[in-house]
Design a protein around this motif. Sequence first.
Motif, mmCIF file in Angstrom:
data_model
loop_
_atom_site.group_PDB
_atom_site.id
_atom_site.type_symbol
_atom_site.label_atom_id
_atom_site.label_comp_id
_atom_site.label_asym_id
_atom_site.label_seq_id
_atom_site.Cartn_x
_atom_site.Cartn_y
_atom_site.Cartn_z
ATOM 1 N N SER A 93 0.845 -1.200 0.000
ATOM 2 C CA SER A 93 0.000 0.000 0.000
ATOM 3 C C SER A 93 0.878 1.248 0.000
ATOM 4 O O SER A 93 1.960 1.253 0.593
ATOM 5 N N PRO A 94 0.425 2.332 -0.657
ATOM 6 C CA PRO A 94 1.230 3.561 -0.700
ATOM 7 C C PRO A 94 1.285 4.286 0.633
ATOM 8 O O PRO A 94 2.228 5.013 0.930
ATOM 9 N N GLY A 95 0.243 4.098 1.445
ATOM 10 C CA GLY A 95 0.182 4.667 2.788
ATOM 11 C C GLY A 95 -0.511 3.647 3.669
ATOM 12 O O GLY A 95 -0.626 2.483 3.290
ATOM 13 N N THR A 96 -0.981 4.085 4.815
ATOM 14 C CA THR A 96 -1.615 3.124 5.722
ATOM 15 C C THR A 96 -2.842 3.736 6.380
ATOM 16 O O THR A 96 -2.832 4.910 6.750
ATOM 17 N N THR A 97 -3.905 2.921 6.503
ATOM 18 C CA THR A 97 -5.102 3.327 7.234
ATOM 19 C C THR A 97 -5.443 2.222 8.229
ATOM 20 O O THR A 97 -4.974 1.091 8.107
ATOM 21 N N GLN A 98 -6.277 2.557 9.183
ATOM 22 C CA GLN A 98 -6.708 1.550 10.156
ATOM 23 C C GLN A 98 -7.476 0.427 9.458
ATOM 24 O O GLN A 98 -7.367 -0.748 9.826
ATOM 25 N N GLU A 99 -8.236 0.778 8.427
ATOM 26 C CA GLU A 99 -8.991 -0.224 7.669
ATOM 27 C C GLU A 99 -8.054 -1.270 7.058
ATOM 28 O O GLU A 99 -8.317 -2.476 7.113
ATOM 29 N N LEU A 100 -6.935 -0.796 6.503
ATOM 30 C CA LEU A 100 -5.968 -1.720 5.910
ATOM 31 C C LEU A 100 -5.313 -2.601 6.966
ATOM 32 O O LEU A 100 -5.114 -3.798 6.765
ATOM 33 N N ILE A 101 -4.951 -1.993 8.081
ATOM 34 C CA ILE A 101 -4.327 -2.760 9.162
ATOM 35 C C ILE A 101 -5.289 -3.841 9.671
ATOM 36 O O ILE A 101 -4.896 -4.996 9.886
ATOM 37 N N ASP A 102 -6.558 -3.481 9.802
ATOM 38 C CA ASP A 102 -7.559 -4.439 10.298
ATOM 39 C C ASP A 102 -7.734 -5.616 9.332
ATOM 40 O O ASP A 102 -7.777 -6.776 9.752
ATOM 41 N N VAL A 103 -7.836 -5.337 8.027
ATOM 42 C CA VAL A 103 -8.032 -6.427 7.073
ATOM 43 C C VAL A 103 -6.774 -7.284 6.966
ATOM 44 O O VAL A 103 -6.842 -8.510 6.824
ATOM 45 N N ALA A 104 -5.608 -6.637 7.087
ATOM 46 C CA ALA A 104 -4.345 -7.387 7.035
ATOM 47 C C ALA A 104 -4.243 -8.356 8.210
ATOM 48 O O ALA A 104 -3.711 -9.456 8.073
ATOM 49 N N ASN A 105 -4.777 -7.940 9.364
ATOM 50 C CA ASN A 105 -4.740 -8.796 10.553
ATOM 51 C C ASN A 105 -5.568 -10.069 10.365
ATOM 52 O O ASN A 105 -5.343 -11.072 11.037
ATOM 53 N N ASP A 106 -6.533 -10.012 9.444
ATOM 54 C CA ASP A 106 -7.420 -11.157 9.207
ATOM 55 C C ASP A 106 -6.876 -12.139 8.176
ATOM 56 O O ASP A 106 -7.505 -13.154 7.894
ATOM 57 N N HIS A 107 -5.720 -11.825 7.584
ATOM 58 C CA HIS A 107 -5.185 -12.657 6.494
ATOM 59 C C HIS A 107 -3.762 -13.115 6.777
ATOM 60 O O HIS A 107 -3.002 -12.432 7.465
ATOM 61 N N ALA A 108 -3.415 -14.241 6.204
ATOM 62 C CA ALA A 108 -2.042 -14.750 6.314
ATOM 63 C C ALA A 108 -1.112 -14.062 5.312
ATOM 64 O O ALA A 108 0.112 -14.094 5.473
ATOM 65 N N VAL A 109 -1.689 -13.447 4.280
ATOM 66 C CA VAL A 109 -0.885 -12.758 3.267
ATOM 67 C C VAL A 109 -0.322 -11.475 3.880
ATOM 68 O O VAL A 109 -1.078 -10.656 4.413
ATOM 69 N N PRO A 110 1.004 -11.288 3.833
ATOM 70 C CA PRO A 110 1.597 -10.132 4.514
ATOM 71 C C PRO A 110 1.376 -8.815 3.781
ATOM 72 O O PRO A 110 1.316 -8.770 2.554
ATOM 73 N N LEU A 111 1.275 -7.757 4.566
ATOM 74 C CA LEU A 111 1.135 -6.387 4.056
ATOM 75 C C LEU A 111 2.465 -5.650 4.203
ATOM 76 O O LEU A 111 3.096 -5.704 5.265
ATOM 77 N N LEU A 112 2.875 -4.976 3.121
ATOM 78 C CA LEU A 112 3.996 -4.041 3.163
ATOM 79 C C LEU A 112 3.368 -2.652 3.159
ATOM 80 O O LEU A 112 2.994 -2.135 2.103
ATOM 81 N N PRO A 113 3.196 -2.055 4.351
ATOM 82 C CA PRO A 113 2.464 -0.786 4.430
ATOM 83 C C PRO A 113 3.354 0.407 4.114
ATOM 84 O O PRO A 113 4.549 0.410 4.415
ATOM 85 N N GLY A 114 2.753 1.424 3.510
ATOM 86 C CA GLY A 114 3.510 2.615 3.144
ATOM 87 C C GLY A 114 3.644 3.602 4.292
ATOM 88 O O GLY A 114 2.722 3.787 5.087
#
Length: 212
Positions: A93-114
């Motif tokens: 993601s180019p930046g980060t929001t709480q929505e993104l952090i929350d959905v990332a927490n529900d998945h095994a696929v890792p997030l590289l947050p901006g």
Amino acid sequence: MSAKTDKLLSILKLQPVVPVLVIDDAATAVPLARALVAGGLKAIEITLRTPAALEAIRAVANEVEGAVAGAGTILNAAQFEAAVEAGSEFIVSPGTTQELIDVANDHAVPLLPGAATASEVMGLREEGYGVMKFFPAEQAGGAAYLKSLSSPLAGTLFCPTGGISLANARDYLSLPNVVCVGGSWVAPKELVAKGDWAGITKLAAQAFALKD
């Protein structure tokens, strides 16, 4: 370090440069990805900036041996879910929001947050993130700025993306807090349009050689 962080680092450490692709025609995704993999660039970020992006991710994930398909420019939970469903093995993601952090927490696929500021980095560290995308790298202060973060925010690793080319990639890759860089120069639109896959493999091999 969490299992997701381990997984993300194992992907980012495959190569010094992660190609950042904007794919207009999904039919070019497979030959393009094969050309990049042939040059040593296995982890490939396909940005969700075009209607063809999800189809392109699905094609690369299913058809290109050795490729690790990822999705970039993920802005919300719906895009995150769609990218995972298409076969993405990492999300950027180019930046980060709480929505993104929350959905990332529900998945095994890792997030590289901006992140682009010390405060954003600190906020992500509080959420358990130790690896981030520094974006837009050149516009946000470049390698000198990132170097200045290495001591006060020690232990955080970055993949700088934005305005990076073969000419300045080493400036970033030489920093202790940089794991790899993201770049679009390995797949120029004109070479993709011509179907010059050999030319793209050559650019990919040049980029892969930056690890030495």
